[in-house]
Scaffold this motif. Structure first.
Motif, PDB file in Angstrom:
ATOM      1  N   UNK A 112      -5.631  -4.098   3.089  1.00  0.00           N
ATOM      2  CA  UNK A 112      -5.488  -3.936   1.635  1.00  0.00           C
ATOM      3  C   UNK A 112      -5.716  -5.265   0.927  1.00  0.00           C
ATOM      4  N   UNK A 113      -5.193  -6.348   1.489  1.00  0.00           N
ATOM      5  CA  UNK A 113      -5.399  -7.665   0.879  1.00  0.00           C
ATOM      6  C   UNK A 113      -6.885  -8.033   0.911  1.00  0.00           C
ATOM      7  N   UNK A 114      -7.552  -7.781   2.025  1.00  0.00           N
ATOM      8  CA  UNK A 114      -8.985  -8.061   2.121  1.00  0.00           C
ATOM      9  C   UNK A 114      -9.777  -7.229   1.107  1.00  0.00           C
ATOM     10  N   UNK A 115      -9.249  -6.051   0.756  1.00  0.00           N
ATOM     11  CA  UNK A 115      -9.917  -5.158  -0.181  1.00  0.00           C
ATOM     12  C   UNK A 115      -9.508  -5.435  -1.627  1.00  0.00           C
ATOM     13  N   UNK A 116      -8.853  -6.579  -1.861  1.00  0.00           N
ATOM     14  CA  UNK A 116      -8.530  -6.984  -3.225  1.00  0.00           C
ATOM     15  C   UNK A 116      -7.095  -6.746  -3.648  1.00  0.00           C
ATOM     16  N   UNK A 117      -6.255  -6.295  -2.735  1.00  0.00           N
ATOM     17  CA  UNK A 117      -4.865  -6.058  -3.087  1.00  0.00           C
ATOM     18  C   UNK A 117      -4.091  -7.353  -3.250  1.00  0.00           C
ATOM     19  N   UNK A 118      -3.204  -7.366  -4.202  1.00  0.00           N
ATOM     20  CA  UNK A 118      -2.313  -8.499  -4.430  1.00  0.00           C
ATOM     21  C   UNK A 118      -0.963  -8.137  -3.822  1.00  0.00           C
ATOM     22  N   UNK A 119      -0.399  -9.019  -3.032  1.00  0.00           N
ATOM     23  CA  UNK A 119       0.827  -8.728  -2.288  1.00  0.00           C
ATOM     24  C   UNK A 119       1.952  -8.275  -3.201  1.00  0.00           C
ATOM     25  N   UNK A 120       2.029  -8.790  -4.404  1.00  0.00           N
ATOM     26  CA  UNK A 120       3.107  -8.402  -5.317  1.00  0.00           C
ATOM     27  C   UNK A 120       2.930  -6.963  -5.797  1.00  0.00           C
ATOM     28  N   UNK A 121       1.707  -6.515  -5.916  1.00  0.00           N
ATOM     29  CA  UNK A 121       1.452  -5.112  -6.258  1.00  0.00           C
ATOM     30  C   UNK A 121       1.637  -4.238  -5.013  1.00  0.00           C
ATOM     31  N   UNK A 122       1.125  -4.706  -3.874  1.00  0.00           N
ATOM     32  CA  UNK A 122       1.215  -3.936  -2.633  1.00  0.00           C
ATOM     33  C   UNK A 122       2.660  -3.693  -2.213  1.00  0.00           C
ATOM     34  N   UNK A 123       3.559  -4.553  -2.642  1.00  0.00           N
ATOM     35  CA  UNK A 123       4.976  -4.377  -2.319  1.00  0.00           C
ATOM     36  C   UNK A 123       5.497  -3.047  -2.846  1.00  0.00           C
ATOM     37  N   UNK A 124       4.874  -2.493  -3.869  1.00  0.00           N
ATOM     38  CA  UNK A 124       5.290  -1.187  -4.416  1.00  0.00           C
ATOM     39  C   UNK A 124       5.082  -0.074  -3.383  1.00  0.00           C
ATOM     40  N   UNK A 125       4.057  -0.207  -2.546  1.00  0.00           N
ATOM     41  CA  UNK A 125       3.828   0.780  -1.488  1.00  0.00           C
ATOM     42  C   UNK A 125       4.957   0.692  -0.471  1.00  0.00           C
ATOM     43  N   UNK A 126       5.290  -0.527  -0.072  1.00  0.00           N
ATOM     44  CA  UNK A 126       6.386  -0.724   0.864  1.00  0.00           C
ATOM     45  C   UNK A 126       7.687  -0.165   0.321  1.00  0.00           C
ATOM     46  N   UNK A 127       7.970  -0.433  -0.948  1.00  0.00           N
ATOM     47  CA  UNK A 127       9.198   0.071  -1.558  1.00  0.00           C
ATOM     48  C   UNK A 127       9.198   1.598  -1.584  1.00  0.00           C
ATOM     49  N   UNK A 128       8.052   2.195  -1.834  1.00  0.00           N
ATOM     50  CA  UNK A 128       7.937   3.654  -1.828  1.00  0.00           C
ATOM     51  C   UNK A 128       8.247   4.200  -0.441  1.00  0.00           C
ATOM     52  N   UNK A 129       7.861   3.453   0.578  1.00  0.00           N
ATOM     53  CA  UNK A 129       8.120   3.860   1.968  1.00  0.00           C
ATOM     54  C   UNK A 129       9.515   3.453   2.442  1.00  0.00           C
ATOM     55  N   UNK A 130      10.292   2.796   1.578  1.00  0.00           N
ATOM     56  CA  UNK A 130      11.631   2.357   1.959  1.00  0.00           C
ATOM     57  C   UNK A 130      11.636   1.115   2.821  1.00  0.00           C
ATOM     58  N   UNK A 131      10.592   0.307   2.712  1.00  0.00           N
ATOM     59  CA  UNK A 131      10.497  -0.919   3.519  1.00  0.00           C
ATOM     60  C   UNK A 131      10.778  -2.143   2.653  1.00  0.00           C
TER      61      UNK A 131
END
Length: 129
Positions: free
Chosen positions: A72-91
């Motif tokens: 995801x980071x290689x595809x342009x994701x920013x870790x601060x935005x990607x953290x929302x996916x983790x939070x959605x998964x309860x991580x």
């Protein structure tokens, strides 16, 4: 005129710059949508259908579906935005970071407490005028 990017040769590092920002715009917008409970529920109900509502590349969608943070980071994701996916998964952020290094959460925590990984990158020598 392309900008000089002396940071592109840092091993194992993707710098989130303007180019990455443009590349990951819709991926990051999708992530921000997960701030709303109703969107998290829609995503969890049918991830693929929800992702298909966004103008993301197939590569970005697959990276989300497989929860491959490095991809995801290689595809342009920013870790601060990607953290929302983790939070959605309860991580936690720590669990996500551990997954990016191939380490367990405990091993990652211990490594960070001990001062982190040693740097394998050294800056190039500066030319003297």
């Amino acid at each position: 005129m392309p900008l000089d990017k002396p940071y592109t040769d840092i091993p194992g590092t993707t710098i989130f710059d303007a180019e990455q920002s443009r590349k990951g715009y819709w991926l990051n917008q999708f992530c921000m949508s997960l701030m709303k409970a109703e969107n998290r529920e829609r995503f969890k109900k049918d991830e693929r259908a929800y992702l298909d509502e966004w103008a993301m590349t197939e590569e970005q969608k697959q990276a989300v579906l497989t929860r491959d943070m490095n991809r995801m980071i290689a595809a342009g994701g920013n870790i601060y935005f990607l953290a929302k996916i983790g939070a959605t998964d309860g991580k936690s952020f720590q669990q996500m970071a551990g997954s990016m290094t191939g380490m367990s959460e405990d091993a990652y925590r211990e490594m960070m407490i001990a001062g982190g990984r040693p740097s394998t990158w050294t800056p190039p020598a500066k030319d003297k005028p």
